[in-house]
Write a protein that holds these residues in place. Structure first.
Motif, PDB file in Angstrom:
ATOM      1  N   LEU A   1       0.834  -1.198   0.000  1.00  0.00           N
ATOM      2  CA  LEU A   1       0.000   0.000   0.000  1.00  0.00           C
ATOM      3  C   LEU A   1       0.874   1.256   0.000  1.00  0.00           C
ATOM      4  N   THR A   2       0.444   2.294  -0.712  1.00  0.00           N
ATOM      5  CA  THR A   2       1.162   3.567  -0.728  1.00  0.00           C
ATOM      6  C   THR A   2       0.238   4.679  -0.241  1.00  0.00           C
ATOM      7  N   SER A   3       0.806   5.826   0.016  1.00  0.00           N
ATOM      8  CA  SER A   3       0.028   6.956   0.535  1.00  0.00           C
ATOM      9  C   SER A   3      -1.014   7.455  -0.454  1.00  0.00           C
ATOM     10  N   SER A   4      -0.837   7.151  -1.732  1.00  0.00           N
ATOM     11  CA  SER A   4      -1.788   7.622  -2.740  1.00  0.00           C
ATOM     12  C   SER A   4      -2.923   6.630  -2.994  1.00  0.00           C
ATOM     13  N   ASP A   5      -2.868   5.463  -2.357  1.00  0.00           N
ATOM     14  CA  ASP A   5      -3.880   4.431  -2.617  1.00  0.00           C
ATOM     15  C   ASP A   5      -5.199   4.658  -1.883  1.00  0.00           C
ATOM     16  N   VAL A   6      -5.124   5.219  -0.683  1.00  0.00           N
ATOM     17  CA  VAL A   6      -6.317   5.411   0.144  1.00  0.00           C
ATOM     18  C   VAL A   6      -6.298   6.831   0.717  1.00  0.00           C
ATOM     19  N   PRO A   7      -7.387   7.578   0.582  1.00  0.00           N
ATOM     20  CA  PRO A   7      -7.434   8.938   1.125  1.00  0.00           C
ATOM     21  C   PRO A   7      -7.172   8.964   2.631  1.00  0.00           C
ATOM     22  N   HIS A   8      -6.454   9.977   3.086  1.00  0.00           N
ATOM     23  CA  HIS A   8      -6.172  10.216   4.505  1.00  0.00           C
ATOM     24  C   HIS A   8      -5.287   9.134   5.131  1.00  0.00           C
ATOM     25  N   VAL A   9      -4.530   8.438   4.298  1.00  0.00           N
ATOM     26  CA  VAL A   9      -3.623   7.408   4.800  1.00  0.00           C
ATOM     27  C   VAL A   9      -2.195   7.755   4.407  1.00  0.00           C
ATOM     28  N   GLN A  10      -1.291   7.655   5.371  1.00  0.00           N
ATOM     29  CA  GLN A  10       0.129   7.880   5.124  1.00  0.00           C
ATOM     30  C   GLN A  10       0.860   6.561   5.329  1.00  0.00           C
ATOM     31  N   VAL A  11       1.696   6.191   4.365  1.00  0.00           N
ATOM     32  CA  VAL A  11       2.406   4.914   4.420  1.00  0.00           C
ATOM     33  C   VAL A  11       3.907   5.162   4.429  1.00  0.00           C
ATOM     34  N   LEU A  12       4.584   4.594   5.413  1.00  0.00           N
ATOM     35  CA  LEU A  12       6.035   4.699   5.503  1.00  0.00           C
ATOM     36  C   LEU A  12       6.620   3.291   5.470  1.00  0.00           C
ATOM     37  N   PRO A  13       7.205   2.879   4.331  1.00  0.00           N
ATOM     38  CA  PRO A  13       7.789   1.533   4.241  1.00  0.00           C
ATOM     39  C   PRO A  13       8.861   1.319   5.303  1.00  0.00           C
TER      40      PRO A  13
ATOM     41  N   ALA B   1      -8.965   0.094  19.202  1.00  0.00           N
ATOM     42  CA  ALA B   1      -8.743   0.513  17.815  1.00  0.00           C
ATOM     43  C   ALA B   1      -9.636  -0.239  16.839  1.00  0.00           C
ATOM     44  N   SER B   2      -9.799   0.348  15.666  1.00  0.00           N
ATOM     45  CA  SER B   2     -10.483  -0.323  14.564  1.00  0.00           C
ATOM     46  C   SER B   2      -9.673  -0.068  13.303  1.00  0.00           C
ATOM     47  N   LEU B   3      -9.801  -0.961  12.337  1.00  0.00           N
ATOM     48  CA  LEU B   3      -9.090  -0.832  11.066  1.00  0.00           C
ATOM     49  C   LEU B   3     -10.108  -0.482   9.989  1.00  0.00           C
ATOM     50  N   ARG B   4      -9.939   0.680   9.367  1.00  0.00           N
ATOM     51  CA  ARG B   4     -10.887   1.104   8.336  1.00  0.00           C
ATOM     52  C   ARG B   4     -10.886   0.109   7.180  1.00  0.00           C
ATOM     53  N   ARG B   5     -12.054  -0.360   6.797  1.00  0.00           N
ATOM     54  CA  ARG B   5     -12.206  -1.422   5.800  1.00  0.00           C
ATOM     55  C   ARG B   5     -11.456  -1.135   4.500  1.00  0.00           C
ATOM     56  N   THR B   6     -11.451   0.103   4.074  1.00  0.00           N
ATOM     57  CA  THR B   6     -10.825   0.463   2.803  1.00  0.00           C
ATOM     58  C   THR B   6      -9.350   0.073   2.758  1.00  0.00           C
ATOM     59  N   ILE B   7      -8.686   0.091   3.895  1.00  0.00           N
ATOM     60  CA  ILE B   7      -7.242  -0.180   3.929  1.00  0.00           C
ATOM     61  C   ILE B   7      -6.930  -1.632   3.573  1.00  0.00           C
TER      62      ILE B   7
END
Length: 228
Positions: free
Chosen positions: A44-56, A207-213
């Motif tokens: 997953l990358t930061s551009s794949d899902v709105p409001h999500v930041q991904v740091l490999p 916590a919960s994990l947003r389904r879109t992720i």
């Protein structure tokens, strides 16, 4: 907290990952495995899902730890989930820190240690089958690290249907830390690949994990498998 510190801290919350063995995954040996280059591009990358930041992750030591043995055999698949030396070895794996800032409440921000992996044909299903059985049977277990015994509590959580071919969700945490030491674990299978998420909230409330992720991550894994 710096991301380089946060990744292993998340894994250590379940005493299964982070700062473990230095051996990386072995080479791809099975037809069911997705090559490491394709698996990395499927992360997953930061551009794949709105409001999500991904740091490999900068190192695999930030993702999985050394082998650990639970004092209760029925709980071992839960411990293996974040071990670099599980019963069913990953052929290749990679991962990242995924931060979800959808909620305007800063305390509700969720941070997930994410590991995507590819297995030899049939092993990913075995991992999910055994993990599901463990979550149903295991309520608590202990691990000994550096001569210190830590006790963990496990409870099933509701995994949304349709995330992948199989999905298992549960909470696990250090009993000495109470709710503040608890994380949500969600593991999804797509064919011979898996996506695992270890999630906590910034304020340490449940916590919960947003389904879109996970849905987007699984879609990318399927594409990588088809291209592989």
């Amino acid at each position: 907290m710096a991301a380089a510190v946060l990744l292993p801290a998340l894994a250590l919350a379940t005493a299964c990952g982070g700062g473990g063995g230095k051996e990386g995954p072995g080479p791809v040996k099975a037809s069911g495995a997705v090559p490491i280059a394709k698996l990395t591009s499927a992360l997953l990358t930061s551009s794949d899902v709105p409001h999500v930041q991904v740091l490999p992750a900068g190192s695999k030591d930030q993702l999985l730890g050394a082998a650990q043995k639970a004092d209760t055999a029925a709980c071992q698949p839960i411990v293996d989930q974040w071990s670099s030396q599980p019963k069913h070895p990953r052929q290749v794996y990679t991962g990242a820190m995924v931060t979800d800032t959808t909620d305007k409440d800063k305390g509700a921000k969720t941070i997930s240690l994410t590991v995507v992996a590819s297995y030899k044909a049939g092993d990913a299903k075995a991992v999910l089958d055994e993990l599901a059985a463990a979550v149903a049977a295991c309520h608590q277990y202990s691990l000994v690290r550096g001569g210190v015994t830590t006790h963990f509590a496990v409870a099933p959580a509701t995994a949304e249907a349709g995330l992948g071919d199989q999905q298992v969700s549960y909470t696990v945490g250090d009993t000495a830390k109470g709710a503040a030491g608890q994380v949500l674990v969600t593991v999804v299978r797509a064919g011979d690949t898996t996506a695992a998420f270890e999630t906590l909230r910034a304020d340490h409330k449940p916590a919960s994990l947003r389904r879109t992720i996970p849905v987007k991550q699984v879609a990318k894994l399927r594409t990588a498998a088809e291209a592989g």
